[in-house]
Scaffold this motif. Structure first.
Motif, PDB file in Angstrom:
ATOM      1  N   MET A   1       0.830  -1.205   0.000  1.00 40.23           N
ATOM      2  CA  MET A   1       0.000   0.000   0.000  1.00 40.23           C
ATOM      3  C   MET A   1       0.863   1.253   0.000  1.00 40.23           C
ATOM      4  SD  MET A   1      -3.150  -0.971   2.541  1.00 40.23           S
ATOM      5  CE  MET A   1      -3.921   0.618   2.401  1.00 40.23           C
ATOM      6  N   VAL A   2       1.934   1.252   0.781  1.00 37.97           N
ATOM      7  CA  VAL A   2       2.827   2.416   0.834  1.00 37.97           C
ATOM      8  C   VAL A   2       3.461   2.646  -0.535  1.00 37.97           C
ATOM      9  CG1 VAL A   2       4.940   3.357   1.842  1.00 37.97           C
ATOM     10  CG2 VAL A   2       3.254   2.231   3.303  1.00 37.97           C
ATOM     11  N   ARG A   3       3.894   1.578  -1.183  1.00 39.05           N
ATOM     12  CA  ARG A   3       4.485   1.727  -2.521  1.00 39.05           C
ATOM     13  C   ARG A   3       3.461   2.308  -3.496  1.00 39.05           C
ATOM     14  NH1 ARG A   3       6.985  -3.201  -1.149  1.00 39.05           N
ATOM     15  NH2 ARG A   3       5.395  -4.399  -2.236  1.00 39.05           N
ATOM     16  N   ARG A   4       2.225   1.809  -3.443  1.00 39.42           N
ATOM     17  CA  ARG A   4       1.189   2.306  -4.343  1.00 39.42           C
ATOM     18  C   ARG A   4       0.839   3.759  -4.032  1.00 39.42           C
ATOM     19  NH1 ARG A   4      -3.586  -1.784  -4.367  1.00 39.42           N
ATOM     20  NH2 ARG A   4      -4.334  -0.338  -5.951  1.00 39.42           N
ATOM     21  N   LEU A   5       0.791   4.099  -2.746  1.00 40.87           N
ATOM     22  CA  LEU A   5       0.551   5.495  -2.359  1.00 40.87           C
ATOM     23  C   LEU A   5       1.662   6.394  -2.888  1.00 40.87           C
ATOM     24  CD1 LEU A   5      -0.648   5.010   1.317  1.00 40.87           C
ATOM     25  CD2 LEU A   5      -1.979   6.078  -0.519  1.00 40.87           C
ATOM     26  N   ASP A   6       2.895   5.955  -2.744  1.00 38.92           N
ATOM     27  CA  ASP A   6       4.029   6.760  -3.204  1.00 38.92           C
ATOM     28  C   ASP A   6       3.995   6.970  -4.710  1.00 38.92           C
ATOM     29  OD1 ASP A   6       4.952   7.072  -0.625  1.00 38.92           O
ATOM     30  OD2 ASP A   6       6.486   5.492  -0.794  1.00 38.92           O
ATOM     31  N   ILE A   7       3.622   5.931  -5.456  1.00 40.75           N
ATOM     32  CA  ILE A   7       3.524   6.054  -6.919  1.00 40.75           C
ATOM     33  C   ILE A   7       2.456   7.075  -7.281  1.00 40.75           C
ATOM     34  CG2 ILE A   7       2.812   4.841  -9.022  1.00 40.75           C
ATOM     35  CD1 ILE A   7       4.197   2.314  -7.771  1.00 40.75           C
ATOM     36  N   GLU A   8       1.291   6.975  -6.643  1.00 40.82           N
ATOM     37  CA  GLU A   8       0.200   7.915  -6.946  1.00 40.82           C
ATOM     38  C   GLU A   8       0.552   9.334  -6.503  1.00 40.82           C
ATOM     39  OE1 GLU A   8      -3.345   9.278  -8.513  1.00 40.82           O
ATOM     40  OE2 GLU A   8      -2.244   7.420  -8.845  1.00 40.82           O
ATOM     41  N   ALA A   9       1.187   9.465  -5.355  1.00 41.71           N
ATOM     42  CA  ALA A   9       1.591  10.791  -4.876  1.00 41.71           C
ATOM     43  C   ALA A   9       2.592  11.421  -5.837  1.00 41.71           C
ATOM     44  CB  ALA A   9       2.173  10.681  -3.466  1.00 41.71           C
ATOM     45  N   GLN A  10       3.551  10.634  -6.289  1.00 44.66           N
ATOM     46  CA  GLN A  10       4.550  11.157  -7.226  1.00 44.66           C
ATOM     47  C   GLN A  10       3.885  11.556  -8.539  1.00 44.66           C
ATOM     48  OE1 GLN A  10       7.703   8.433  -8.230  1.00 44.66           O
ATOM     49  NE2 GLN A  10       8.982  10.064  -9.034  1.00 44.66           N
ATOM     50  N   ARG A  11       2.936  10.748  -9.007  1.00 43.23           N
ATOM     51  CA  ARG A  11       2.227  11.059 -10.246  1.00 43.23           C
ATOM     52  C   ARG A  11       1.497  12.397 -10.139  1.00 43.23           C
ATOM     53  NH1 ARG A  11      -2.557  10.744 -12.748  1.00 43.23           N
ATOM     54  NH2 ARG A  11      -3.750  10.065 -10.942  1.00 43.23           N
ATOM     55  N   ARG A  12       0.953  12.678  -8.961  1.00 41.35           N
ATOM     56  CA  ARG A  12       0.220  13.929  -8.746  1.00 41.35           C
ATOM     57  C   ARG A  12       1.119  15.081  -8.311  1.00 41.35           C
ATOM     58  NH1 ARG A  12      -5.687  13.079  -6.804  1.00 41.35           N
ATOM     59  NH2 ARG A  12      -6.158  11.022  -7.627  1.00 41.35           N
ATOM     60  N   GLY A  13       2.362  14.785  -7.970  1.00 46.82           N
ATOM     61  CA  GLY A  13       3.294  15.835  -7.545  1.00 46.82           C
ATOM     62  C   GLY A  13       3.052  16.329  -6.135  1.00 46.82           C
ATOM     63  N   VAL A  14       2.580  15.430  -5.259  1.00 46.09           N
ATOM     64  CA  VAL A  14       2.345  15.784  -3.867  1.00 46.09           C
ATOM     65  C   VAL A  14       3.036  14.769  -2.970  1.00 46.09           C
ATOM     66  CG1 VAL A  14       0.120  16.893  -4.361  1.00 46.09           C
ATOM     67  CG2 VAL A  14       0.172  14.479  -3.726  1.00 46.09           C
ATOM     68  N   THR A  15       3.062  15.044  -1.687  1.00 49.61           N
ATOM     69  CA  THR A  15       3.644  14.081  -0.747  1.00 49.61           C
ATOM     70  C   THR A  15       2.636  12.983  -0.445  1.00 49.61           C
ATOM     71  OG1 THR A  15       2.832  15.239   1.206  1.00 49.61           O
ATOM     72  CG2 THR A  15       5.018  15.899   0.370  1.00 49.61           C
ATOM     73  N   ARG A  16       3.118  11.881   0.094  1.00 51.65           N
ATOM     74  CA  ARG A  16       2.242  10.792   0.508  1.00 51.65           C
ATOM     75  C   ARG A  16       1.204  11.295   1.506  1.00 51.65           C
ATOM     76  NH1 ARG A  16       5.309   6.950   3.941  1.00 51.65           N
ATOM     77  NH2 ARG A  16       6.473   6.528   2.053  1.00 51.65           N
TER      78      ARG A  16
END
Length: 79
Positions: free
Chosen positions: A48-63
């Motif tokens: 879940m943390v890895r998936r959150l980090d991928i989505e956060a990076q895609r959006r340009g925000v922090t986890r």
């Protein structure tokens, strides 16, 4: 930083007139009633943390920002 002292009536009038009232406010003790932050701990799986980090990076925000946005959206939908 010390603040200049004025009475409440003069403060309200200055604020209402759009004047800069920052010299009259002690920002070190200012609060936002109902918006104070509280720390909450949540355990996530590594995946879940890895998936959150991928989505956060895609959006340009922090986890943390992503999680807060998603929870706020869900709470708004529930209201």
């Amino acid at each position: 930083m010390s603040s200049k002292t004025i009475d409440a009536e003069a403060f309200d009038a200055a604020f209402d007139d759009g004047e800069d009232i920052s010299a009259h406010v002690d920002w070190s003790t200012a609060r936002r009633p109902g918006l104070e932050k509280r720390r909450v701990n949540i355990d996530f799986t590594d995946q879940m943390v890895r998936r959150l980090d991928i989505e956060a990076q895609r959006r340009g925000v922090t986890r943390q920002a992503l999680i807060k946005m998603w929870i706020a959206d869900r709470l708004d939908q529930a209201a």
